[in-house]
Write an enzyme that holds these catalytic residues in place. Structure first.
Site, PDB file in Angstrom:
ATOM      1  N   GLU A   1      -8.995   4.335  -9.468  1.00  0.00           N
ATOM      2  CA  GLU A   1      -8.599   2.967  -9.103  1.00  0.00           C
ATOM      3  C   GLU A   1      -8.288   2.156 -10.346  1.00  0.00           C
ATOM      4  O   GLU A   1      -7.303   1.422 -10.400  1.00  0.00           O
ATOM      5  CB  GLU A   1      -9.717   2.289  -8.308  1.00  0.00           C
TER       6      GLU A   1
ATOM      7  N   ASP B   1      -6.153  -3.074  -3.230  1.00  0.00           N
ATOM      8  CA  ASP B   1      -7.440  -2.407  -3.279  1.00  0.00           C
ATOM      9  C   ASP B   1      -8.552  -3.368  -2.897  1.00  0.00           C
ATOM     10  O   ASP B   1      -8.356  -4.592  -2.887  1.00  0.00           O
ATOM     11  CB  ASP B   1      -7.690  -1.858  -4.701  1.00  0.00           C
TER      12      ASP B   1
END
Ligand code: DER
Length: 220
Positions: free
Chosen positions: A102, A80
């Site tokens: 996330e 990420d």
């Protein structure tokens, strides 16, 4: 773009057959997903869990096999991006509005590899406004409470309408200017009723890969 791409593609080198991979969100994670798609066409066998509808759609376009986070239970590696990374690998995330999923995916990942370009490395977090996901109910009051923590809170607006996250919530971008104690601030913010979560990721990253314009890479 080059800096983000080289960092993202380096992270994909850590993906092995049989892994469950968390797909981040944003323009840096984009390059990791693209590279993963190419490796899958070349025979790599993995399953992926997306952190946003955008990343889910991109993965589908590229033929990356997707499963739900409930089916996955745990990710081997999540790749990420971040909006800021400090020297202790604390992060500000949420620039793309995907911070909640996330953070959930990251928290169930054995490894979280953060991929950034050199502009994201900072000595102290906070120059980038901290995104905070809040529920719509009473959002004006929640925004005021966030302001009382010493920031300028702004409701995120896109095309003259409040931005709505994949989870149906609002984002307040909180400009603190500088954040001295990110761990404490993270807890104080999340205690406010109406706050779902915030973009401070405290000591979750297990590796940070920085890409540079000249194509060089720094693995921290
Ligand atoms: O929104 C997010 O959390 C993104 O990961 C963000 O933090 C990084 O986005 P970028 O890779 O497009 O700079």
């Amino acid at each position: 773009m080059e800096s983000k791409r080289v960092a993202a593609e380096k992270a994909v080198e850590y993906i092995r057959d049989g892994m469950v991979v968390g797909l981040g969100t944003g323009s840096t994670a984009y390059w990791a997903i693209q590279k993963l798609g190419k490796k899958i066409k070349g025979g790599l066998s993995i399953k992926a869990v997306a952190t946003s509808i955008n990343s889910e759609n991109l993965a589908k376009e590229l033929g990356i096999p997707l499963i739900s986070i409930s089916e996955a239970e745990e990710m081997d590696i999540t790749i990420d991006g971040a909006d800021e990374v400090d020297n202790e690998w604390n992060l500000i995330k949420g620039g793309g509005g995907a911070l909640l999923r996330e953070k959930i995916v990251a928290s169930f990942s054995k490894e979280l590899i953060i991929v950034v370009d050199e502009s994201k490395k900072v000595s102290r977090l906070g120059k980038y406004p901290l995104p905070v996901e809040i529920v719509k109910f009473g959002h004006e009051l929640t925004q005021k409470k966030l302001g009382k923590l010493g920031c300028i809170p702004k409701l995120r607006v896109v095309d003259n309408n409040p931005f709505i996250t994949d989870n149906g919530n609002y984002i307040i971008d909180c400009d603190f200017g500088s954040i001295d104690q990110p761990k404490d601030l993270h807890s104080v913010i999340n205690m406010i009723p109406g706050v779902v979560d915030n973009g401070l990721f405290i000591k979750i990253a297990t590796k940070v890969i920085v890409g540079y314009r000249d194509g060089s890479i720094l693995e921290l």
